[in-house]
Enzyme design. Structure first.
Site, mmCIF file in Angstrom:
data_model
loop_
_atom_site.group_PDB
_atom_site.id
_atom_site.type_symbol
_atom_site.label_atom_id
_atom_site.label_comp_id
_atom_site.label_asym_id
_atom_site.label_seq_id
_atom_site.Cartn_x
_atom_site.Cartn_y
_atom_site.Cartn_z
ATOM 1 N N ASN A 127 0.847 -1.126 -0.022
ATOM 2 C CA ASN A 127 0.031 -0.011 -0.025
ATOM 3 C C ASN A 127 0.866 1.243 0.146
ATOM 4 O O ASN A 127 1.521 1.529 1.058
ATOM 5 C CB ASN A 127 -0.946 -0.087 1.217
ATOM 6 C CG ASN A 127 -1.727 1.350 1.459
ATOM 7 O OD1 ASN A 127 -1.828 2.056 0.435
ATOM 8 N ND2 ASN A 127 -2.335 1.540 2.717
ATOM 9 N N TRP A 128 0.830 1.801 -0.914
ATOM 10 C CA TRP A 128 1.821 2.893 -1.224
ATOM 11 C C TRP A 128 1.457 4.412 -0.468
ATOM 12 O O TRP A 128 1.893 5.344 -0.562
ATOM 13 C CB TRP A 128 2.178 3.317 -2.812
ATOM 14 C CG TRP A 128 2.870 2.498 -3.639
ATOM 15 C CD1 TRP A 128 3.233 1.029 -3.053
ATOM 16 C CD2 TRP A 128 3.423 2.427 -4.863
ATOM 17 N NE1 TRP A 128 3.902 0.614 -4.167
ATOM 18 C CE2 TRP A 128 3.984 1.263 -5.205
ATOM 19 C CE3 TRP A 128 3.286 3.343 -5.776
ATOM 20 C CZ2 TRP A 128 4.568 1.082 -6.398
ATOM 21 C CZ3 TRP A 128 3.871 3.125 -6.866
ATOM 22 C CH2 TRP A 128 4.447 2.037 -7.237
ATOM 23 N N LYS A 129 0.135 4.240 -0.322
ATOM 24 C CA LYS A 129 -0.561 5.527 0.528
ATOM 25 C C LYS A 129 -0.343 6.622 -0.600
ATOM 26 O O LYS A 129 -0.241 6.283 -1.823
ATOM 27 C CB LYS A 129 -0.086 5.799 1.865
ATOM 28 C CG LYS A 129 -0.099 4.417 2.655
ATOM 29 C CD LYS A 129 0.113 4.502 3.932
ATOM 30 C CE LYS A 129 0.180 3.421 4.762
ATOM 31 N NZ LYS A 129 0.355 3.566 6.402
ATOM 32 N N HIS B 65 -9.398 1.127 5.435
ATOM 33 C CA HIS B 65 -7.735 1.348 6.339
ATOM 34 C C HIS B 65 -8.021 2.247 7.434
ATOM 35 O O HIS B 65 -8.618 3.211 7.219
ATOM 36 C CB HIS B 65 -7.010 2.008 5.083
ATOM 37 C CG HIS B 65 -5.517 1.922 5.696
ATOM 38 N ND1 HIS B 65 -4.998 2.916 6.590
ATOM 39 C CD2 HIS B 65 -4.249 0.938 5.384
ATOM 40 C CE1 HIS B 65 -3.693 2.771 6.740
ATOM 41 N NE2 HIS B 65 -3.421 1.508 6.121
ATOM 42 N N GLU C 292 -6.392 4.783 8.397
ATOM 43 C CA GLU C 292 -6.238 6.104 8.174
ATOM 44 C C GLU C 292 -7.366 6.646 7.438
ATOM 45 O O GLU C 292 -7.857 7.796 7.630
ATOM 46 C CB GLU C 292 -5.039 6.476 7.046
ATOM 47 C CG GLU C 292 -3.820 6.048 7.913
ATOM 48 C CD GLU C 292 -2.623 5.469 6.988
ATOM 49 O OE1 GLU C 292 -2.863 5.333 5.604
ATOM 50 O OE2 GLU C 292 -1.618 5.101 7.345
ATOM 51 N N GLU D 99 -4.615 -4.838 11.006
ATOM 52 C CA GLU D 99 -3.635 -3.794 11.175
ATOM 53 C C GLU D 99 -3.854 -3.054 12.350
ATOM 54 O O GLU D 99 -4.469 -1.936 12.636
ATOM 55 C CB GLU D 99 -3.499 -2.605 9.763
ATOM 56 C CG GLU D 99 -3.605 -3.456 8.534
ATOM 57 C CD GLU D 99 -2.875 -2.415 7.468
ATOM 58 O OE1 GLU D 99 -1.817 -2.582 6.873
ATOM 59 O OE2 GLU D 99 -3.563 -1.445 7.403
ATOM 60 N N GLY E 99 3.214 2.513 10.726
ATOM 61 C CA GLY E 99 4.168 3.564 10.320
ATOM 62 C C GLY E 99 5.020 3.970 11.861
ATOM 63 O O GLY E 99 5.572 5.119 11.908
ATOM 64 N N SER F 153 4.250 -2.030 10.245
ATOM 65 C CA SER F 153 5.631 -2.074 10.360
ATOM 66 C C SER F 153 6.244 -3.398 9.966
ATOM 67 O O SER F 153 7.242 -3.761 10.647
ATOM 68 C CB SER F 153 6.227 -1.867 11.644
ATOM 69 O OG SER F 153 5.733 -0.442 12.125
ATOM 70 N N GLY G 162 3.172 -1.080 4.273
ATOM 71 C CA GLY G 162 3.192 0.531 3.972
ATOM 72 C C GLY G 162 4.694 0.878 3.502
ATOM 73 O O GLY G 162 5.290 0.743 2.412
ATOM 74 N N GLY G 163 5.415 1.387 4.719
ATOM 75 C CA GLY G 163 6.665 2.075 4.439
ATOM 76 C C GLY G 163 7.603 1.315 3.311
ATOM 77 O O GLY G 163 8.143 1.682 2.552
HETATM 78 P P1 13P Z 1 3.523 0.547 7.491
HETATM 79 O O1 13P Z 1 4.126 -0.673 6.886
HETATM 80 O O2 13P Z 1 4.403 1.820 6.874
HETATM 81 O O3 13P Z 1 3.437 0.537 9.128
HETATM 82 O O4 13P Z 1 1.959 0.777 7.168
HETATM 83 C C1 13P Z 1 1.179 -0.503 7.177
HETATM 84 C C2 13P Z 1 0.082 0.035 6.565
HETATM 85 O O5 13P Z 1 -0.789 0.910 7.014
HETATM 86 C C3 13P Z 1 -0.240 -0.768 5.168
HETATM 87 O O6 13P Z 1 -1.666 -0.499 4.949
#
Ligand code: 13P
Length: 254
Positions: A9-11, A98, A100, A170, A176, A216, A237-238
């Protein structure tokens, strides 16, 4: 055997050129280095899905998806993107709920249930995210929160529809932050979710349900996380923003 899925997920990151470069590097690494059975899903900002899915046309183990969609099928909803549009650009998976989106855009379980319906109406696969905050975990209410998220978001579906759903656990406190849930913590929640699905539907539906862990995930913790019996992949994510780190996570899944 249920499907293993590693999704990135590149956000809201990357320019178009950066996106193209990353997909090209990553797909080459997967072709040369990955011999496992997991499906890889690249989830860029929606603007880029069309180009990403075209680049991936020759890779049968890599697909693309979207980070969100409208609960409506079409019409006067300025700024929104429908599941049908995502499908027409080659997207296969759509992340729904998600944390967020729940936290910053006020998306509620009821609203997310409608988005799940919108995704399924197009025969796409929702990746439905659930997870508790740190406060909820510390007050030991996480199982209640997860039960509500899973049941209110999904349990209006019939068994056939449920078979198209992927769940991502999650924990908000792990996203993050560099703080991953321990394998034991994640496994405990995944088994709990699978049991909820078993009680509502059947052994078969629960056994076939892919439950990803997110928060993470890195190459360093992926092997251990993936060794747990109820962890069927990751939503990253990251570490999905660089080809090497994402490819190394994928390679952790047999
Ligand atoms: P991180 O891997 O950056 O913690 O993000 C997880 C995430 O929100 C994937 O949707």
């Amino acid at each position: 055997m249920r499907k293993k899925i590693i999704a990135g997920n590149w956000k809201m990151n990357k320019s178009f050129d950066e996106c193209m470069a990353l997909v090209s590097e990553l797909s080459n690494m997967i072709k040369d280095e990955y011999h496992g059975s997991a499906e890889v899903v690249i989830i860029p900002p929606s603007l880029y899905i069309n180009s990403v899915s075209r680049m991936l046309a020759d890779f049968n183990n890599i697909s693309s998806g979207a980070q969100n969609c409208s609960n409506h099928a079409s019409g006067a909803y300025t700024g929104e993107i429908s599941a049908a549009m995502i499908k027409s650009c080659g997207g296969k998976y759509i992340i729904i709920g998600h944390s967020e989106r729940r936290q910053y855009f006020g998306e509620t379980n009821d609203w997310l249930a409608k988005k799940i319906d919108a995704v399924l109406a197009e025969n796409l696969n929702p990746i439905y995210c659930v997870g508790e905050t740190l406060e909820e975990r510390e007050s030991n209410s996480h199982f209640d929160v997860l039960t509500k998220q899973v049941s209110e978001g999904l349990f209006h579906l019939n068994a056939e529809q449920m078979a198209a759903v992927v769940i991502a656990y999650e924990p908000v406190w792990a996203i993050g932050t560099g703080k991953t849930a321990s394998t034991a913590q994640a496994q405990e929640v995944h088994a709990f979710i699978r049991n909820l699905v078993k009680e509502k539907y059947s052994n078969e539906v629960a056994d076939n349900l892919t439950i990803q862990y997110g928060g993470s995930v890195k190459a360093e913790n992926a092997v251990e996380l993936f060794s747990a019996p109820d962890i069927d992949g990751a939503l990253v994510g990251g570490a999905a923003l660089q080809s090497r780190s994402f490819a190394d996570i994928i390679k952790a899944m047999a």
